[in-house]
Design a protein around this motif. Sequence first.
Motif, short mmCIF file in Angstrom:
data_model
loop_
_atom_site.label_atom_id
_atom_site.label_comp_id
_atom_site.label_asym_id
_atom_site.label_seq_id
_atom_site.Cartn_x
_atom_site.Cartn_y
_atom_site.Cartn_z
N ARG A 183 -4.69 -8.93 2.66
CA ARG A 183 -4.61 -7.51 2.95
C ARG A 183 -5.58 -7.19 4.14
N PRO A 184 -5.37 -6.25 4.89
CA PRO A 184 -6.21 -5.57 6.05
C PRO A 184 -7.41 -5.76 5.58
N LEU A 185 -8.49 -6.01 6.70
CA LEU A 185 -9.83 -5.77 6.33
C LEU A 185 -10.33 -4.55 6.18
N TRP A 186 -9.80 -3.46 6.94
CA TRP A 186 -10.31 -2.14 7.01
C TRP A 186 -10.05 -1.34 5.48
N ILE A 187 -8.84 -1.97 4.75
CA ILE A 187 -8.59 -1.77 3.54
C ILE A 187 -9.62 -2.16 2.38
N ASP A 188 -10.30 -3.54 2.55
CA ASP A 188 -11.16 -3.99 1.91
C ASP A 188 -12.33 -3.09 1.91
N LEU A 189 -12.92 -3.05 3.07
CA LEU A 189 -14.04 -2.15 3.51
C LEU A 189 -13.98 -0.90 3.01
N ALA A 190 -12.89 -0.18 2.74
CA ALA A 190 -12.95 1.05 2.27
C ALA A 190 -13.23 0.91 0.56
N ILE A 191 -12.66 -0.01 0.03
CA ILE A 191 -12.70 -0.09 -1.35
C ILE A 191 -14.23 -0.54 -1.76
N LYS A 192 -14.78 -1.62 -0.88
CA LYS A 192 -15.97 -1.96 -1.19
C LYS A 192 -17.11 -0.85 -1.06
N ALA B 256 -10.32 -10.74 0.68
CA ALA B 256 -9.87 -12.19 1.40
C ALA B 256 -10.17 -13.39 0.64
N HIS B 257 -11.06 -13.51 -0.31
CA HIS B 257 -11.37 -14.37 -1.24
C HIS B 257 -10.41 -14.60 -2.59
N ARG B 258 -9.30 -13.49 -2.59
CA ARG B 258 -8.53 -13.70 -3.47
C ARG B 258 -7.19 -13.96 -3.00
N MET C 284 0.85 -1.25 -0.17
CA MET C 284 -0.05 -0.01 0.13
C MET C 284 0.82 1.45 -0.18
N ALA C 285 2.14 1.37 0.56
CA ALA C 285 2.92 2.37 0.56
C ALA C 285 3.37 2.76 -0.91
N LEU C 286 3.26 1.70 -1.84
CA LEU C 286 3.65 2.11 -3.20
C LEU C 286 2.35 2.79 -3.96
N ILE C 287 1.25 2.06 -3.53
CA ILE C 287 -0.16 2.54 -4.07
C ILE C 287 -0.80 3.83 -3.64
N ARG C 288 -0.63 4.23 -2.39
CA ARG C 288 -1.08 5.47 -1.95
C ARG C 288 -0.71 6.68 -2.73
N PRO C 289 0.78 6.85 -3.07
CA PRO C 289 1.30 8.10 -3.72
C PRO C 289 0.72 8.46 -5.21
N ILE C 290 0.33 7.06 -5.86
CA ILE C 290 -0.61 7.11 -6.99
C ILE C 290 -1.75 7.45 -6.83
N LEU C 291 -2.24 6.89 -6.02
CA LEU C 291 -3.67 7.33 -5.66
C LEU C 291 -4.10 8.60 -5.22
N LYS C 292 -3.16 9.22 -4.58
CA LYS C 292 -3.43 10.70 -4.32
C LYS C 292 -3.36 11.63 -5.46
N GLN C 293 -2.38 11.36 -6.38
CA GLN C 293 -2.28 12.09 -7.63
C GLN C 293 -3.47 11.94 -8.48
N VAL C 294 -4.00 10.66 -8.55
CA VAL C 294 -5.10 10.51 -9.40
C VAL C 294 -6.38 11.25 -8.78
N ILE C 295 -6.46 11.03 -7.52
CA ILE C 295 -7.60 11.92 -6.94
C ILE C 295 -7.32 13.44 -7.24
N SER C 296 -6.15 13.87 -7.02
CA SER C 296 -5.95 15.16 -7.33
C SER C 296 -6.38 15.69 -8.85
N GLY C 297 -6.26 14.72 -9.64
CA GLY C 297 -6.60 15.08 -11.25
C GLY C 297 -8.13 15.03 -11.30
N ILE C 298 -8.81 14.00 -10.49
CA ILE C 298 -10.07 13.90 -10.44
C ILE C 298 -10.63 15.27 -9.92
#
Length: 594
Positions: free
Chosen positions: A519-528, A513-515, A386-400
């Motif tokens: 990953r932590p449950l709280w991350i899955d809940l945020a995506i869900k 969890a079925h894949r 997730m440490a690699l994903i979050r910087p990308i996610l922040k910039q995508v959100i900034s563009g949106i």
Amino acid sequence: MPPIFLCFYCVFFISLKPCRKPLMSVLSVRFASHSSAGVKQKNDDALAVKVAHGGELVHKGITAVIADGASCCSSAEIASRTAVTDFINNYYSTPDSWTVEKSATRVLSALNNWLFAQGHRALNTEDSLVTTLSAAIIKGQTAYLFHVGDSRIYLYRDNELALLTQDHCHYQRANKLYLTRALGIDNKLQIDFKSVPLQVGDQLLFTTDGIHDAISPQQLTELMASQQELQDKSDAIAAFAADSHSDDNLTCLLVEVESLPLQTMTEAQSILTSKVIPPVMAVGNEIDGYKIVKVLHSNTRSHVYLVESSDETQWVLKAPSENFSDDPQYLEGFVREAWVGEQIDHDNVMRCQPADSESPFRYHLCEYIDGITLRQWMYDHPTPDMALIRPILKQVISGIRALQRHQMVHRDLKPENIMIRNDGTVKLVDFGTVQVAGLDEIERFNLETCPVGSVDYIAPEYLMGHKGTFQSDLFSLGVIVYEMLCGERPFSLKDPKLNPPTSLNVWQYTPLAHRKTKRPLWIDLAIKKACSPNPKNRQHALSEFLHDISQPNDELIEKFERAPLIERSPLTFWQVVAGLLLLANLVQLYWFNR
């Protein structure tokens, strides 16, 4: 002698002389007005009409405004003048991508705050800046009305006069006592807004209370019918009000619709095909001073080249394919992509610039992004932290967010449309399907016949026939983050575009969890939550999703733990049910065989 509106008359009647012959597919009006002090010593009314040209006419329309400064204020004429001039000037300065409603309300809110602040600083109440304002912005085939106070707007059609606004004032026994709403009265402004479909020949009549308080609706209708020319009508209305012993300034404005823009696919197609699609080019070829350095991409849909200008600046030149020269929807998307890229200047959004206006060719230029797509990044990082994903996610959100500020929705977010430069900067690309609120008000730019976006990432509301919001982009973003984490997507739908679902229930989220990933449950809940089929159940802001994906959301976790098993894990629930049914059948079989 009228104060400021005479200046407007001079500008608009001289430089923007109304056409007597309607132009096909072009919005045009003619107008006339009368304004005088009446029995008063000075005229506190103001009015103006602005008719734009070219692209400004298409995107912003024609504006007509009338204002009446409150007579209890010594600076009434300053208030009305300021309201009229600032409203028009600032409205035409708002982004073309904004809707008329958003543009005008933003301007009026700022104008009201300024007027209120000036009056608040005044030592005497009489020095306050208070005025009514009634405005009509004609764009496409619609009049958008904005109103506060007791000035009025009427629609005259087929010899009938209809009042379109409501007076904001307090009456006692038919006598007007005071205004309840106006610009400058309060720091919180409540504006009446409505949209009215127009027809050729419609006349909008604007009046201040010196006119309509002295003339009954029936008399006003008869006066409108008694004259043919607009100037004769406005003069006759003012004269009748004066003869009826009006005790206020006499101001009225008439705007007649001469022609409306056609909103057909044929017209849009002729506009979009007015330039020639350039032939397929090779390295070393030149077009309009740009030298082809490299062929980046070439297929049956488009041709993309790395080009270099005379000053050695590198650009990406994109041209449509000849295969789609007769496809208006494809060409509309091509034009839209360039237009959107020109509107937004943001680090996380690909910048575009138009081709030379004198060029006979249809193409546009984009900034050169030296890097890879998010899809390639996912291939290179099959099990990222997730440490690699979050910087990308922040910039995508900034563009949106940059799109959101311009009232735009991308609608086609997917890994292929997210670029990562070699320096780590993330860019949103491909704006051919971007939903622009300001353009949606112009029906001729609406050529879509089916849901847009990629099947695997498209938000359910598109397939259900609804318009998108930023939460539609959030859904797509949630799917992308899910895929970054496990290499698969959370839903399995077969040909949703060919067989559009009739219920949101077909979108069944598969927990991480079925894949084959831990990953932590709280991350899955945020995506869900971001991927909820119902937009109302998603995060209400992009920042909320970013927060939920960055640290545990206790509320989501508690809600999950309180939920019944069928909601927490439908697969487990049905496995348990199937097991119990099997056990029951075995027991029943045992008893029958005893």
